[in-house]
Design an enzyme around this catalytic site. Structure first.
Site, mmCIF file in Angstrom:
data_model
loop_
_atom_site.group_PDB
_atom_site.id
_atom_site.type_symbol
_atom_site.label_atom_id
_atom_site.label_comp_id
_atom_site.label_asym_id
_atom_site.label_seq_id
_atom_site.Cartn_x
_atom_site.Cartn_y
_atom_site.Cartn_z
ATOM 1 N N HIS B 271 0.798 -1.219 0.000
ATOM 2 C CA HIS B 271 0.000 0.000 0.000
ATOM 3 C C HIS B 271 0.834 1.274 0.000
ATOM 4 O O HIS B 271 0.571 2.171 -0.800
ATOM 5 C CB HIS B 271 -1.110 0.033 1.034
ATOM 6 C CG HIS B 271 -2.143 0.991 0.556
ATOM 7 N ND1 HIS B 271 -3.113 0.654 -0.340
ATOM 8 C CD2 HIS B 271 -2.256 2.325 0.711
ATOM 9 C CE1 HIS B 271 -3.795 1.723 -0.685
ATOM 10 N NE2 HIS B 271 -3.299 2.758 -0.054
ATOM 11 N N SER B 286 1.254 19.551 -9.133
ATOM 12 C CA SER B 286 1.236 20.688 -8.213
ATOM 13 C C SER B 286 2.197 21.777 -8.666
ATOM 14 O O SER B 286 2.081 22.926 -8.225
ATOM 15 C CB SER B 286 1.607 20.243 -6.793
ATOM 16 O OG SER B 286 0.699 19.291 -6.310
ATOM 17 N N LYS B 349 -6.198 17.692 -1.497
ATOM 18 C CA LYS B 349 -5.297 18.029 -2.601
ATOM 19 C C LYS B 349 -6.093 18.393 -3.850
ATOM 20 O O LYS B 349 -5.795 19.370 -4.546
ATOM 21 C CB LYS B 349 -4.377 16.847 -2.910
ATOM 22 C CG LYS B 349 -3.206 16.761 -1.957
ATOM 23 C CD LYS B 349 -2.233 15.681 -2.401
ATOM 24 C CE LYS B 349 -0.986 15.728 -1.571
ATOM 25 N NZ LYS B 349 0.175 16.260 -2.266
ATOM 26 N N ARG B 468 -11.083 -10.954 -11.686
ATOM 27 C CA ARG B 468 -9.855 -10.612 -12.397
ATOM 28 C C ARG B 468 -8.956 -11.840 -12.488
ATOM 29 O O ARG B 468 -9.225 -12.866 -11.879
ATOM 30 C CB ARG B 468 -9.135 -9.469 -11.681
ATOM 31 C CG ARG B 468 -8.594 -9.862 -10.327
ATOM 32 C CD ARG B 468 -8.222 -8.653 -9.493
ATOM 33 N NE ARG B 468 -6.935 -8.104 -9.892
ATOM 34 C CZ ARG B 468 -6.147 -7.397 -9.073
ATOM 35 N NH1 ARG B 468 -6.529 -7.163 -7.825
ATOM 36 N NH2 ARG B 468 -4.995 -6.914 -9.472
#
Lengths: 391, 631
Positions: B271, B286, B349, B468
């Site tokens: 993760h 950004s 964000k 999947r």
């Protein structure tokens, strides 16, 4: 306004899924467990679609409104805005709480067994499913699970080899089949569970959802949810290996075996050749008997058990008792017809690469395990007829 | 600096027809050319370019794998390729795209951009940087060599135990995977160490942490994730290697081992890995969005803290990949909560990017288009992520094509679009030439269309029950149409990639010339010539604000330094061939484990030790053999 329209749209999408066009749909619940997930999903779906709509609409507005034009002024050099920052932190946080609370409730509720649940074992194998009824006399069927409607069930799930995952979307979410860990003596073995109560009768499609090797894609199953009476009858038939035989019916069978269901495919001319029916049925009966013997000669009985056939007691492969009643063979991949049975028995690897079962002319994989069955095409046809007659 | 002096418009006026020629003449003369100079280079810019080009090659390989997969799934119950080949293809597609494309492509930008953004002449450890690259290259080659043995990894990119055990996977397939990933991990950890040190130690005077461009900030956070997450997968891979080669039982349930332990170890790495992949893309846009909105980033500190927070919380969400594993409701609920919490800084964000554009003067060019595309499409992936952050809902979605749709919206819609945005943005800095905007437009729109046509229908195939990692699917599922669409979309994406490659090729040779600051962008990398001198900065500039190039006085002071022609060139470390030789040793040592003979890898180890020794005693600043001349 937008919200309700979205809800309507979502409803249309979800309803379309219920139409039965999609037999493995994850949004067409048929148990309390699946329904609980569906309700939660629907709630979250609306929240997320709402957020998406806000983001996209605002973004589209920005892109149109603030695009560079010949007369665009120098933008005001803003560095931030505390109030806004706090707002778009707090609002998502509140939405998260709104999603998290029902989620956590459902997480606990769906993992709490019903006190009256019957336990059924689900055991994953490369590449088939075994179902065991420890509380009903130890019946072990394969690839087609039978459950009584409105009866709480606790599926106790594990694997005999690698990881698998039991997923029949209309019955609810999936749960992994893990190999059982050896534990120190006295400790409890830990199992995985699915708790649910089927609420509709019908046949539901599912398949393995955790990658388990070469034929992971061909590891399907069916779940038949039926009335309690039908289920009890099936259990009783299971023990004898065939449907109950009344005395008159017994006499009829001895005189004139009921092959109506069997004759058709092998004998397309059967219907028109009415005078030959009795002969054809006798021939069919002979074929079935030959198949029963070939089943032992070919070595099939070494891996497969069949109740009512004392020579067939193997435990490595799927139990084939009452096979004729199953809707599919080869773990949900092929429709259960005598022709498909023949094709499967002759050359299982062509349908399911990596399958352990040997074909007529090749051994199992690994080769040391079981030799080729060496059955002739006639014998294969006979075995298929025999297996199809188990009903 | 006070805000009133900030004027994003004055930079382009000055984009230097007058200052450019001097340094453009100069550029290229001061650096040796030829293959050997690239093999032995320790220049972060060259290494960045090599990283990028290599990741493009692997993007092509992973893409071709995906196309074959899509052809096989075009219709139900097809058998264009065998199940085994399919399993190898999807395993290598995932492994390639994560480890050989997305990560190194980000590292390419770290390499090229970060030292320029902070006013450094190179990274902290130039030879280590070269070593990272060569190990990445050799590790990638090693993984793909498996195809020639007919034994490409076939255990899926997560390699769940016990399918990776020799009992179920006796061939070389999983060996290639275990050892290949181990090799690549070494490269990533060293890269992380290098960039943490670089960013802490080598910032120009006045470049405080809170003045760093967001791309550098996200590199910083990502680097911490690299040095902390990669060791976890390294441990897991070593345990697995022991299970495979020395018959230990770490993941063998029958002997008391635990297959679920593998899942924990993999996802404790896996993760944070997602954030390793996505934060650089966030960082890139950004920087891009303010430059083309002509406004500073809205809520700079919040964007920084949100990134740091994502990096931290990213460590506490791993078991949301394991809701079906049977951890129990308490663990499930914990990971539900952490996973939902991480959505908040991610959302912040998105809002900050939008607020940056709000009130701006948005210039639509390819770099900006890709950045906007990220904002729009990553949101889709983020929101489907919220759906399966709910553990009960995830029980339906996990390991279905719904999840495949989700993470492609994150990885392609988020990461790849962000990287493309960065490519169009920084390409003029790298080459001194603009990328072609017309081709860029084609590239953008074919990507956008192809991407959505490929991955949006997967939400439906998944919802209608298609798992999947399946070689084929029953026609009864009735998902043929969705799969057909996905296949068509895949080929549109292939076309878009060809356009990209053509654009890079063409623009690098004959694109319009760009000056030092062609976009009028605010950060320090735009103060030096394009392409930069090999020493980047003749002397170190002093930074006084977050947008140094947007404050007139500050920009002039900086450019007086950065565009100056130095009397004496700054001394840069010598080229070295030890990085490539050492990388060969590291790769060979791991690869030789495959022989299964315990002493054979020791040969590789001895060679590696020798190279390490030679490396340690090489003086990077020793008197050069051939004097570098420049005119």
């Amino acid at each position: 306004m937008r919200f309700s329209r979205l809800a309507a749209l979502a409803g249309v999408v979800l309803l379309a899924a219920c139409a039965g066009e999609y037999p493995q749909s994850s949004i067409a619940p048929a148990t309390d467990f699946a329904q609980r997930i569906q309700d939660l999903y629907f709630q979250i779906f609306l929240w997320t679609m709402g957020i998406l709509a806000v983001v996209w609409i605002v973004l589209a507005y920005i892109l149109v409104r603030f695009r560079e034009r010949p007369d665009s002024p120098v933008p005001e050099q803003v560095h931030g805005h505390l109030g806004l920052e706090i707002a778009w932190t707090i609002v998502p946080a509140l939405i998260v709480v709104a999603i998290a609370v029902p989620t956590i409730q459902a997480t606990f509720d769906t993992q709490t067994p019903h006190p009256d649940a019957i336990v059924v074992d689900v055991i994953g194998h490369q590449y088939w499913w075994e179902f065991h009824y420890p509380e009903h006399g130890g019946q072990r069927t394969a690839n087609e699970l039978r459950l009584p409607v409105d009866q709480p069930v606790a599926l106790r799930i594990w694997s005999d080899d690698v990881l698998h995952s039991f997923w029949v979307p209309q019955l609810g979410g999936k749960r992994d089949a893990n190999p059982l860990r050896a534990v120190p003596e006295g400790d409890d073995i830990t199992y995985n569970w699915i708790f649910m109560t089927p609420q509709e009768t019908g046949t539901f499609m599912g398949q393995c959802a955790e990658f388990c090797g070469e034929s992971h894609a061909i590891m399907g199953m069916r779940v038949v949810v039926e009335s309690q009476e039908d289920f009890d009858q099936w259990l009783a038939d299971w023990d004898t290996g065939h449907a109950p035989v009344t005395e008159t019916a017994q006499a009829e069978i001895e005189a004139e075996p009921d092959a109506a269901a069997l004759a058709g495919p092998q004998d397309p001319a059967g219907e028109s050749a009415a005078p030959a029916v009795t002969g054809a049925e006798a021939a069919q009966q002979a074929l079935i008997e030959e198949g029963r013997q070939a089943f032992a000669i070919g070595g099939c009985a070494g891996c497969h058990a069949i109740n009512g056939d004392p020579s067939a007691g193997g435990v490595l492969g799927p139990n084939l008792t009452l096979l004729g009643r199953r809707s599919t063979i080869a773990a949900g991949w092929l429709e259960n017809t005598p022709e498909n049975l023949e094709r499967w028995i002759a050359d299982p690897r062509s349908f399911k690469p990596g399958v352990l079962m040997p074909g007529v002319d090749y051994p199992s994989d690994p080769p040391s395990f079981w030799p080729a069955t060496n059955l002739s095409p006639e014998q294969v046809r006979a075995v298929a007829a025999y297996l199809f007659s188990l009903r | 600096m006070s805000e009133t002096t900030l004027n994003p418009d004055m930079a382009p006026d000055d984009t230097a027809p007058d200052s450019a020629p001097s340094h453009m003449q100069h550029g290229g003369h001061d650096e040796p050319t030829g293959l050997w100079s690239w093999i032995t280079t320790v220049d972060h810019k060259r290494i960045g370019i090599m990283y990028f080009l290599t990741s493009l090659v692997f993007l092509g390989i992973g893409g071709i794998e995906a196309l074959i997969i899509r052809l096989q799934l075009f219709a139900p119950e097809q058998a264009l390729i065998s199940a085994e080949t399919y399993n190898q293809l999807f395993t290598m597609h995932g492994t390639t795209m994560i480890f050989l494309v997305a990560m190194p492509m980000a590292v390419a930008f770290f390499n090229y951009v970060v030292p320029l953004q902070i006013g450094a002449r190179d990274v902290a450890f130039p030879r280590l940087n070269a070593l990272s690259y060569w190990i990445y290259l050799f590790g990638g080659i090693y993984l793909n060599v498996s195809w020639f043995f007919g034994a490409a990894p076939n255990n899926s990119w997560v390699g769940y135990a016990p399918l990776t055990n020799t009992v179920y996977n006796p061939g070389l397939n999983a060996d290639f995977w275990v050892l290949g990933l181990s090799i690549l991990g070494v490269s990533s950890i060293m890269g992380g160490v290098n960039f943490i040190t670089t960013i802490i130690q080598l910032r120009a005077p006045g470049m405080k942490l809170m003045r760093m461009p967001i791309f550098t900030w996200m590199t910083f956070v990502t680097s911490f994730l690299l040095v902390t997450a990669l060791p976890v997968i390294a441990v897991a891979l070593i345990l697995l290697a022991f299970d495979r080669f020395f018959a230990t039982n770490f993941f063998v349930a029958a002997s008391g081992g635990d297959p679920v332990l593998w899942q924990h170890l993999f996802w404790i790495f896996g993760h944070p890995e997602v954030y390793i992949l996505v934060l650089p893309a966030f960082g890139a846009i950004s920087d891009v969005i303010p430059a083309f909105s002509r406004k500073p980033l809205f809520g700079y500190p919040v964007v920084v803290y949100a990134g740091v927070l994502i990096g931290f919380i990213g460590w506490g969400v791993w078991s949301h990949h394991m809701f079906t594993s049977g951890l129990g409701p308490i663990a499930d609920s914990f990971f539900v909560a952490t996973t939902m919490i991480i959505a908040i800084p991610t959302g912040v964000k998105i809002f900050n990017w939008m607020a940056t554009m709000w009130g701006g003067r948005i210039k639509f060019n390819t770099a900006m288009n890709f950045a906007i595309g990220l904002v729009a499409l990553f949101t889709v992936g983020g929101l489907s992520g919220i759906m399966h952050s709910s553990a009960p809902v995830d029980l339906q979605q996990h390991d279905s094509y719904f999840v495949v749709a989700h993470f492609h919206y994150v990885i392609v819609g988020g990461i790849l679009l962000g990287m493309f945005s960065g490519l169009y943005y920084w390409f003029p800095k790298v080459t001194g030439r603009f990328m072609d905007e017309k081709l860029g437009s084609w590239h953008f729109w074919t990507t956008l269309i192809g991407f959505n046509v490929t991955f949006f229908p997967m939400h439906f195939s998944g919802m209608y029950g298609m798992p999947r990692r399946t070689w084929t699917y029953s026609s009864e599922l009735n998902v043929g149409l969705y799969n057909q669409l996905s296949t068509y979309g895949g080929f549109i994406l292939a076309i878009s990639t060809v356009i990209l490659l053509w654009n890079i090729w063409k623009s690098a040779r004959s694109g319009a010339e760009a000056g030092s600051n062609p976009w009028g962008a605010p950060s320090l990398e735009w103060s030096i010539p394009s392409p930069p001198h090999h020493y980047n900065f003749p002397a170190l500039p002093t930074v006084q604000s977050r947008e140094p190039m947007w404050h007139e006085a500050e920009r002039k002071a900086i450019e007086a330094v950065t565009l100056a022609h130095p009397e004496v060139e700054p001394e840069m470390p010598n080229p070295s061939y030890w990085p490539i030789l050492l990388a060969l040793g590291v790769t060979a040592t791991w690869a030789l484990v495959m022989t299964g003979i315990w002493w054979v890898p020791l040969i590789g180890f001895a060679y590696t030790a020798f190279c390490t020794y030679m490396w340690a005693f090489e003086d990077p600043f020793a008197k050069k053999g051939a004097e570098v001349t420049h005119g």
